[in-house]
Design a protein around this motif. Structure first.
Motif: not given
Length: 771
Positions: A99-111, A119-135
């Protein structure tokens, strides 16, 4: 935490508990660019996205190569309206939403999707995600986790928000700090704040908003309720909401795998193979978390299980693994729910066996030689066949059972994956074809399906025995093998040859070699079958006693069409043995060598209109052995209205019959049931007959019969009978006589005390067949 932050946390938790709003099924929008519309200017676009026409236009120019102003925006041009993202999603396993900052809708995330501040990220059941910062700092999100990305903001007063970190509202994060990162990574949670200088730690927030922290490298600082606690390496702590952090405690040790850190499994058939992951217990463990993934960073996890602590063996079974490479790890969890250090990564390889010759099954590979097979991906394995090193693909020709062992190369102590190879001898036919005073031996070899076997010339040998000389085998175009054979001059020109597969005999043949080969004389014509008396039931009252129209079936079919008239004597008219005092006419004939059909009609002479019973019957011979006959018999019978209520009406009588004959002795037994359609009553009928034939035309017989009536509610009468009789055949006529006596609890009532039967038959209408 400020009031507005509490409200935001409460809303997000209500979102997790009560359900998120409908997630758009479209892919995540590319909202870091803007497509120019007709009438747009730099000032209008800057005011729309940055709040000020002048400053926004300057930012727009800084983000896009537009050239010096002034200029006209062309409709359809794509303009960047955001700078480089603070982080990106480098792995997504559905279902993951953002979900983008300030927006109400949750959308499917992409690699590869960019993430900016708040911004917000939500993993559902049996899901997983990896977030990599600039450094290159990485956050690994487990299932049911909710994270808010803060990004970097130099003007922010909150230390955590300035660090370019995240806010974890629920779930679990595995944090891997970048090596060159100069400042700690901040993670804000409902109960505490963590500043981490560890390159490997796990933080989690449960449903009660309790924070758990495990540090495996470096150290981390936990702050809550105005108190700060330093958590060193291989220690962990908990923080309940509204309380200060607990004193750090040592974490459980890393478990060790049983059988090493690498295993190989062979898939013989089906879509997958089950893999067992065993490990040794460690102190202070209340449970264990086992994970198996497709990648070494454990993003793409296929299996995750919590196993309670207990005595050995400790294991987790992963079902139906497809061919491929997998990675497994296990962690101990203490009584406080703190995760210990992970074990060494165990590498699991599932390889498919492909066979060119042979049949794969649960017991291994088997078939006629040669067995030929390969193993996909076996280049990094050491293979041994019966203890000797071999290379794959493999060809096995030696008959017998063999064992193939596969181990990871360079790991001799690793557990071996074993494959059983069973090489069975091929089928072979050997024939001698005369060539004047010599012979030509023809050898054919077949596999287990009866197909010609393509074998190497060195595998087959034909050798002569008893002085027979044999030339070398030569292969023919039809797949057979030929060799010249010269008979021995000893023992009257004896020919003896043996075919070998290696050193194992396949076939052997001996023959006497004539000087001149003449065609064999024609076989003599078969002698016509002589007279033979029919072997029929000897009892004067047939099975069922009170309701019969045909004799009890035996294991011997009639030789021809047999027409027979029987007269029976028995109990007085008031008795229940209504078969007594009756006359019966029966006809039975052969429909080939195995099938006989018959019909019968029985009546009491003084009650022609009512006391009538009729039947249709059939017998089918199942076996081909002359000394043992097995038949199926079936009879449908109808008894007239004058019979007792329990006897009249329709009856069905299936039976299984067995019998045999040895020289002058013969026997037969029949086991069947008499059933009433629509009724619960059934009668079990068991009969045993034996004959002695002093002459083919004379048979002396004895018989014992048992009837047991029963219902579902109560057992019925038990009745038994025994009898003896004789039967004599002259020309086409057959004459028989017998006597019988009923005995047992109900024998006299059902069968009568004494009774008899005389019969007269004719079987000279059609040519006879053997019984």
């Amino acid at each position: 935490m400020p009031r507005n932050s509490n409200v935001r946390v409460l809303c997000l938790l209500l979102f997790l508990v009560l359900g998120r709003p409908d997630v758009a099924r479209a892919q995540q929008a590319d909202d870091d660019v803007y497509v120019v519309q007709p009438g747009d200017t730099c000032a209008s676009v800057g005011r729309r996205f940055f709040g000020d026409a002048s400053a926004g236009s300057a930012k727009l120019h800084a983000l896009n190569s537009m050239g010096p102003p002034p200029h006209t925006l062309k409709p359809g041009t794509r303009l960047r309206i955001k700078g480089d993202p603070d982080a990106r999603l480098t792995f997504v396993k559905p279902e993951v939403n953002s979900k983008r900052a300030g927006k109400p809708d949750w959308l499917h995330a992409n690699t590869g999707q960019g993430l900016w501040r708040l911004d917000s990220v939500n993993t559902l059941r049996s899901a997983g995600a990896e977030v990599t910062f600039r450094d290159l700092t990485r956050l690994q999100m487990n299932e049911n986790a909710l994270v808010v990305i803060y990004g970097q903001e130099a003007q922010a007063s909150d230390k955590v928000k300035k660090s370019g970190a995240v806010e974890l509202l629920q779930g679990e994060l595995n944090v891997s700090l970048a090596e060159l990162r100069g400042e700690p990574l901040g993670v804000k949670m409902p109960a505490a704040t963590v500043d981490s200088r560890s390159r490997d730690l796990i933080v989690g927030v449960d449903a009660q908003q309790m924070t758990r922290l495990s540090v495996f490298d470096g150290q981390a600082e936990v702050a809550a309720q105005g108190q700060r606690v330093q958590v060193p390496r291989d220690h962990g702590t908990r923080v309940e909401k509204g309380k200060v952090p607990e004193k750090p405690r040592p974490l459980p040790e890393a478990p060790e795998w049983v059988g090493g850190v690498r295993s190989v499994r062979l898939l013989l058939e089906g879509a997958g193979v089950d893999e067992t992951l065993p490990w040794a217990p460690v102190p202070r463990a209340a449970s264990y978390r086992v994970e198996l993934a497709r990648d070494e960073r454990f993003n793409d996890r296929l299996h995750s299980e919590t196993v309670p602590a207990g005595p050995e063996p400790l294991k987790s079974v992963v079902p139906a693994l497809a061919p491929g490479e997998y990675f497994a790890r296990v962690r101990a969890v203490d009584a406080a729910g703190l995760l210990g250090r992970a074990s060494a990564v165990r590498r699991v390889e599932v390889l498919r066996v492909k066979t060119q010759r042979g049949t794969l099954g649960p017991q291994g590979l088997q078939g006629a030689p040669p067995l030929e097979f390969s193993v996909d991906g076996a280049e990094s394995l050491d293979a041994r066949l019966d203890g000797a090193p071999v290379t794959l693909p493999l060809r096995v020709e030696t008959p017998g059972a063999h064992t193939l062992e596969l181990r990871p190369r360079g790991l001799p102590d690793a557990p071996a994956e074993r494959l059983t190879l069973t090489v069975s001898l091929p089928k072979a036919t050997l024939a001698l074809e005369p060539l004047g005073e010599t012979f030509q031996a023809r050898l054919r070899v077949f596999d287990e399906q009866g197909q010609p076997l393509d074998v190497a010339p060195t595998a087959l040998t034909l050798r002569g025995l008893e002085g027979t000389w044999v030339d070398a085998l030569s292969r023919q175009t039809d797949g057979s093998w030929l060799a010249l054979v010269v008979p021995s001059e000893r023992d009257g020109r004896l020919v003896s040859v043996e075919a070998l597969w290696g050193d194992t005999p396949l076939a052997r043949l001996e023959a006497q070699a004539p000087l001149a080969v003449a065609p064999p004389p024609p076989p003599p014509p078969a002698a016509p079958a002589g007279p033979e008396v029919a072997l029929t039931s000897a009892l004067s009252a047939p099975p069922g006693g009170r309701r019969d129209a045909s004799a009890l079936p035996t294991a011997f079919l009639p030789r021809s069409l047999l027409v027979e008239l029987r007269a029976q004597t028995g109990a007085a008219p008031s008795g229940e043995d209504v078969a007594g005092g009756r006359a019966a006419l029966s006809v039975e004939g052969r429909l080939g060598e195995r099938v006989a059909l018959g019909a019968a009609l029985a009546v009491r002479p003084d009650a022609l209109s009512r006391e009538l019973s009729a039947s249709l019957s059939g017998r089918v011979l199942l076996s081909d052995l002359p000394t043992l006959r097995v038949l199926l018999s079936f009879e449908g019978l109808f008894a007239g209205s004058a019979f007792a209520g329990e006897a009249r009406g329709a009856w069905l009588r299936p039976a299984l019959i067995a019998g045999g004959q040895w020289e002058r002795w013969a026997w037969s037994t029949s086991q069947g049931y008499a059933l009433r359609p629509g009724r619960t009553r059934a009668t079990w009928e068991s009969a045993y007959q034996g004959w002695f034939l002093p002459l083919p035309t004379l048979a002396l017989g004895a018989e014992v019969n048992a009837l047991v009536d029963a219902t579902l509610e109560a057992p019925g009468p038990h009745a038994y009978a025994a009898g003896v009789g004789a039967r004599w055949k002259w020309s086409g006529f057959e004459v028989g006589a017998s006597v019988r006596r009923g005995f047992g609890p109900e024998g006299a009532r059902v069968w009568g005390t004494w009774g008899g039967q005389v019969s007269l038959g004719w079987s000279g209408l059609l040519p006879p067949l053997p019984q």
